[in-house]
Design an enzyme around this catalytic site. Structure first.
Site, PDB file in Angstrom:
ATOM      1  N   LYS A  78       0.835  -1.205   0.000  1.00 14.43           N
ATOM      2  CA  LYS A  78       0.000   0.000   0.000  1.00 14.43           C
ATOM      3  C   LYS A  78       0.875   1.262   0.000  1.00 14.43           C
ATOM      4  O   LYS A  78       0.673   2.153  -0.822  1.00 14.43           O
ATOM      5  CB  LYS A  78      -0.917  -0.046   1.235  1.00 14.43           C
ATOM      6  CG  LYS A  78      -1.992   1.011   1.252  1.00 14.43           C
ATOM      7  CD  LYS A  78      -3.198   0.549   2.070  1.00 14.43           C
ATOM      8  CE  LYS A  78      -3.029   0.739   3.567  1.00 14.43           C
ATOM      9  NZ  LYS A  78      -3.058   2.148   3.962  1.00 14.43           N
ATOM     10  N   ARG A 115       3.074   5.762  -3.452  1.00 12.56           N
ATOM     11  CA  ARG A 115       4.266   6.503  -3.892  1.00 12.56           C
ATOM     12  C   ARG A 115       4.539   6.301  -5.372  1.00 12.56           C
ATOM     13  O   ARG A 115       4.942   7.229  -6.075  1.00 12.56           O
ATOM     14  CB  ARG A 115       5.471   6.101  -3.032  1.00 12.56           C
ATOM     15  CG  ARG A 115       5.381   6.707  -1.612  1.00 12.56           C
ATOM     16  CD  ARG A 115       6.322   6.008  -0.656  1.00 12.56           C
ATOM     17  NE  ARG A 115       6.359   6.624   0.665  1.00 12.56           N
ATOM     18  CZ  ARG A 115       5.403   6.484   1.600  1.00 12.56           C
ATOM     19  NH1 ARG A 115       4.317   5.756   1.353  1.00 12.56           N
ATOM     20  NH2 ARG A 115       5.525   7.063   2.786  1.00 12.56           N
ATOM     21  N   GLY A 157      -5.339   8.294   4.775  1.00 14.93           N
ATOM     22  CA  GLY A 157      -4.479   9.340   5.332  1.00 14.93           C
ATOM     23  C   GLY A 157      -3.239   9.563   4.480  1.00 14.93           C
ATOM     24  O   GLY A 157      -2.775  10.698   4.323  1.00 14.93           O
ATOM     25  N   ARG A 196      -9.082  12.810  11.548  1.00 12.31           N
ATOM     26  CA  ARG A 196      -7.665  12.535  11.838  1.00 12.31           C
ATOM     27  C   ARG A 196      -6.810  13.804  11.835  1.00 12.31           C
ATOM     28  O   ARG A 196      -7.132  14.784  11.170  1.00 12.31           O
ATOM     29  CB  ARG A 196      -7.142  11.481  10.847  1.00 12.31           C
ATOM     30  CG  ARG A 196      -7.840  10.148  11.094  1.00 12.31           C
ATOM     31  CD  ARG A 196      -7.444   9.082  10.122  1.00 12.31           C
ATOM     32  NE  ARG A 196      -6.044   8.715  10.248  1.00 12.31           N
ATOM     33  CZ  ARG A 196      -5.426   7.859   9.446  1.00 12.31           C
ATOM     34  NH1 ARG A 196      -6.103   7.282   8.456  1.00 12.31           N
ATOM     35  NH2 ARG A 196      -4.162   7.577   9.616  1.00 12.31           N
ATOM     36  N   GLN A 248       4.559   9.724   6.710  1.00  7.73           N
ATOM     37  CA  GLN A 248       3.628  10.528   5.914  1.00  7.73           C
ATOM     38  C   GLN A 248       4.012  12.003   5.961  1.00  7.73           C
ATOM     39  O   GLN A 248       3.985  12.691   4.931  1.00  7.73           O
ATOM     40  CB  GLN A 248       2.197  10.334   6.406  1.00  7.73           C
ATOM     41  CG  GLN A 248       1.683   8.929   6.137  1.00  7.73           C
ATOM     42  CD  GLN A 248       0.264   8.719   6.609  1.00  7.73           C
ATOM     43  OE1 GLN A 248      -0.360   9.619   7.165  1.00  7.73           O
ATOM     44  NE2 GLN A 248      -0.249   7.521   6.409  1.00  7.73           N
ATOM     45  N   ASP A 285       1.734  -0.466  12.312  1.00  9.65           N
ATOM     46  CA  ASP A 285       0.491  -0.930  11.689  1.00  9.65           C
ATOM     47  C   ASP A 285       0.156  -2.373  12.095  1.00  9.65           C
ATOM     48  O   ASP A 285      -0.967  -2.830  11.886  1.00  9.65           O
ATOM     49  CB  ASP A 285       0.585  -0.838  10.157  1.00  9.65           C
ATOM     50  CG  ASP A 285       0.585   0.621   9.676  1.00  9.65           C
ATOM     51  OD1 ASP A 285       0.269   1.519  10.478  1.00  9.65           O
ATOM     52  OD2 ASP A 285       0.919   0.855   8.499  1.00  9.65           O
ATOM     53  N   LYS A 326      -5.101   6.584  14.119  1.00 10.31           N
ATOM     54  CA  LYS A 326      -5.237   5.803  12.873  1.00 10.31           C
ATOM     55  C   LYS A 326      -6.710   5.711  12.451  1.00 10.31           C
ATOM     56  O   LYS A 326      -7.523   6.486  12.913  1.00 10.31           O
ATOM     57  CB  LYS A 326      -4.592   4.431  13.075  1.00 10.31           C
ATOM     58  CG  LYS A 326      -3.074   4.519  13.313  1.00 10.31           C
ATOM     59  CD  LYS A 326      -2.368   5.070  12.102  1.00 10.31           C
ATOM     60  CE  LYS A 326      -0.875   5.205  12.315  1.00 10.31           C
ATOM     61  NZ  LYS A 326      -0.214   5.837  11.164  1.00 10.31           N
ATOM     62  N   ARG A 364      -7.478  -2.901   9.713  1.00 15.04           N
ATOM     63  CA  ARG A 364      -6.491  -3.704  10.451  1.00 15.04           C
ATOM     64  C   ARG A 364      -7.130  -4.415  11.656  1.00 15.04           C
ATOM     65  O   ARG A 364      -6.678  -5.491  12.051  1.00 15.04           O
ATOM     66  CB  ARG A 364      -5.301  -2.850  10.859  1.00 15.04           C
ATOM     67  CG  ARG A 364      -4.625  -2.190   9.650  1.00 15.04           C
ATOM     68  CD  ARG A 364      -3.128  -2.133   9.718  1.00 15.04           C
ATOM     69  NE  ARG A 364      -2.609  -1.442   8.543  1.00 15.04           N
ATOM     70  CZ  ARG A 364      -2.314  -2.037   7.376  1.00 15.04           C
ATOM     71  NH1 ARG A 364      -2.441  -3.336   7.231  1.00 15.04           N
ATOM     72  NH2 ARG A 364      -1.868  -1.321   6.357  1.00 15.04           N
TER      73      ARG A 364
HETATM   74  C1  S3P Z   1       2.472   5.262   6.021  1.00  7.91           C
HETATM   75  C2  S3P Z   1       3.073   5.703   7.168  1.00  7.91           C
HETATM   76  C3  S3P Z   1       2.616   5.350   8.519  1.00  7.91           C
HETATM   77  C4  S3P Z   1       1.698   4.132   8.487  1.00  7.91           C
HETATM   78  C5  S3P Z   1       0.650   4.240   7.419  1.00  7.91           C
HETATM   79  C6  S3P Z   1       1.292   4.362   6.045  1.00  7.91           C
HETATM   80  C7  S3P Z   1       3.033   5.686   4.717  1.00  7.91           C
HETATM   81  O1  S3P Z   1       1.881   6.432   9.056  1.00  7.91           O
HETATM   82  O2  S3P Z   1       1.098   3.946   9.754  1.00  7.91           O
HETATM   83  O3  S3P Z   1      -0.181   3.096   7.426  1.00  7.91           O
HETATM   84  O4  S3P Z   1       2.734   5.054   3.686  1.00  7.91           O
HETATM   85  O5  S3P Z   1       3.809   6.655   4.711  1.00  7.91           O
HETATM   86  P1  S3P Z   1       2.593   7.681   9.792  1.00  7.91           P
HETATM   87  O6  S3P Z   1       3.536   8.285   8.834  1.00  7.91           O
HETATM   88  O7  S3P Z   1       1.474   8.621  10.111  1.00  7.91           O
HETATM   89  O8  S3P Z   1       3.241   7.125  10.988  1.00  7.91           O
END
Ligand code: S3P
Length: 424
Positions: free
Chosen positions: A23, A28, A90, A118, A165, A310, A337, A382
């Protein structure tokens, strides 16, 4: 709302196969491909099948990117005259906020009821340091609006969250700025974006955690998205729960920010073998075999909590079926989350007949036997899938209500789980 009822009743299983595309890397790959504005298209293969990836694709379509089969082309991204719906994702919202922070027109990003609760304030200071204008709703939630008055400038930024993120949002803006930028944060984050930028000559690590972004165009490229270790984790966990069982997953991302759960499985006493078989733009990929072992107890905190973030609902399930007392700390981010995963993980374990207690930044689980029962997925993929894994060892069936939530990352998960249990 649909429900799924699961129960395993058979000998130890042995399964080998692959899991859906990752994912994080699917988001990306689509975004990097849509940012390269050449005449030739980029190619993206192996995208994850979940609803979150569909959200990134439709958001990029609304911004002007074109998708034809595996081909992605773009003549530059420009906001439509309406807010962009990021669904439940997110990652879509935060990464695109960074991408569009370099645009001269306002881009507004919003989502479903869960995403619209969020926290987004974390994006504001890093993007403003580059010269962007960023607005979030009064509660610090979506909608998020971004734009840039003139050109973004380079800037050094340090953040106190180990969030891939937020780092990626900053980096995707910084690569479009006029000068170099730097971002630092605590350790443990998945550094897919950093590795791809470095591979394309658009950045370098200045320390273990500080990454310097050099502005420049993202080249046309081919992206082969590997399997998702966060999806494979459900199958690894099922194997870990049954002595004599084994699960081998081929071709999953082995980014160090993604392998914390494998360290946790080793801590529980499961057998874990990892073989790196290649890389995608500097990011390792390989095969993982997990064999069932005696489950003891683990302590998860610090960077390990980030590297397994996660997968922490699954850690709770394993701990509840194990023998000792498991402590998870430094995981307050779980509350932000798709659900408050401290509350929903503890609630799930208790509904299954286990013993768990929430703490301020994690949870404590006392091992024992799991009875089974009815679980509410709370709209969180999840939690839905972790509850399904529990049925590997419960005395009675597990019914997951709101099972459709799994489709956010893995449509078809419950069928996949049953075919793993029945393989020999
Ligand atoms: C992700 C970063 C993580 C992860 C999310 C996916 C990403 O979140 O928990 O499921 O693809 O960059 P955070 O960057 O908010 O920790």
């Amino acid at each position: 709302m649909s429900s799924a009822t699961l129960f395993r009743d058979g000998p130890p299983f042995r399964w080998t196969g692959s899991v859906p595309g990752d994912k994080s890397l699917s988001h990306r790959a689509l975004i990097f491909a849509a940012l390269s504005t050449h005449r030739r298209p980029s190619i993206v293969r192996g995208l994850g099948p979940g609803a979150d990836i569909a959200s990134t694709r439709s958001a990029l379509t609304a911004l002007g990117a074109r998708f034809e089969g595996e081909r992605v082309s773009s003549r530059g991204l420009r906001p439509p005259d309406h807010p962009i719906d990021c669904g439940n994702s997110g990652t879509t919202l935060r990464l695109l906020a960074g991408v569009m922070a370099a645009g001269s027109e306002i881009t507004t990003l919003t989502g479903d009821a869960s995403l619209n609760r969020r926290p987004m304030r974390r994006l504001v200071a890093p993007l403003e340091a580059l010269g962007a204008e960023v607005n979030v709703a009064a509660g610090g939630t979506p909608p998020v609006s971004v734009r840039c008055g003139g050109a973004l400038r380079g800037a050094p930024v340090a953040i106190d969250l180990a969030s891939a993120q937020v780092r990626s949002a900053f980096e995707l803006a910084a690569v479009q700025a006029a000068g170099s930028s730097k971002i630092d944060s605590p350790a443990g984050f998945r550094d897919h974006t950093e590795r791809w930028l470095r591979h394309f000559g658009l950045g370098l690590y200045a320390s273990d955690t500080a990454f310097v972004v050099e502005p420049g165009p993202i080249p046309v490229a081919e992206y082969h998205v590997p399997g998702d270790p966060s999806s494979a984790a459900y199958l690894w966990a099922a194997a870990a729960l049954v002595r004599g069982a084994s699960v081998q997953t081929r071709g999953v991302s082995l980014n160090p920010g993604r392998t914390g759960f494998l360290d946790v499985l080793r801590g529980f006493g499961a057998g874990v073998e990892v073989q790196v078989t290649g890389e995608i733009h500097g990011d390792p990929v390989g095969d993982v075999t997990v064999t069932g072992g005696l489950l003891g107890e683990v302590k998860v905190s610090g960077p390990l909590a980030v590297r397994a973030l996660d997968e922490l609902p699954l850690v709770g399930v394993l701990a509840a079926a194990a023998e000792g007392e498991t402590h998870v700390a430094d995981a307050g981010e779980l509350r932000t989350k798709e659900s408050d995963r401290i509350a929903t993980t503890v609630g799930m374990i208790r509904s299954l007949g286990g013993t768990a207690e929430a703490t301020g930044d994690g949870f404590v689980v006392i091992g024992g036997k799991l009875r089974g029962g009815r679980i509410d997925a709370a709209g969180d993929h999840r939690i839905a899938m972790a509850a399904g894994v529990a049925a590997t060892v419960t005395e009675e069936p597990v019914t997951v209500s709101g099972a459709e939530a799994a489709a956010v990352s893995w449509p078809g998960f419950f069928d996949a789980m049953e075919s793993v249990w029945s393989s020999r």
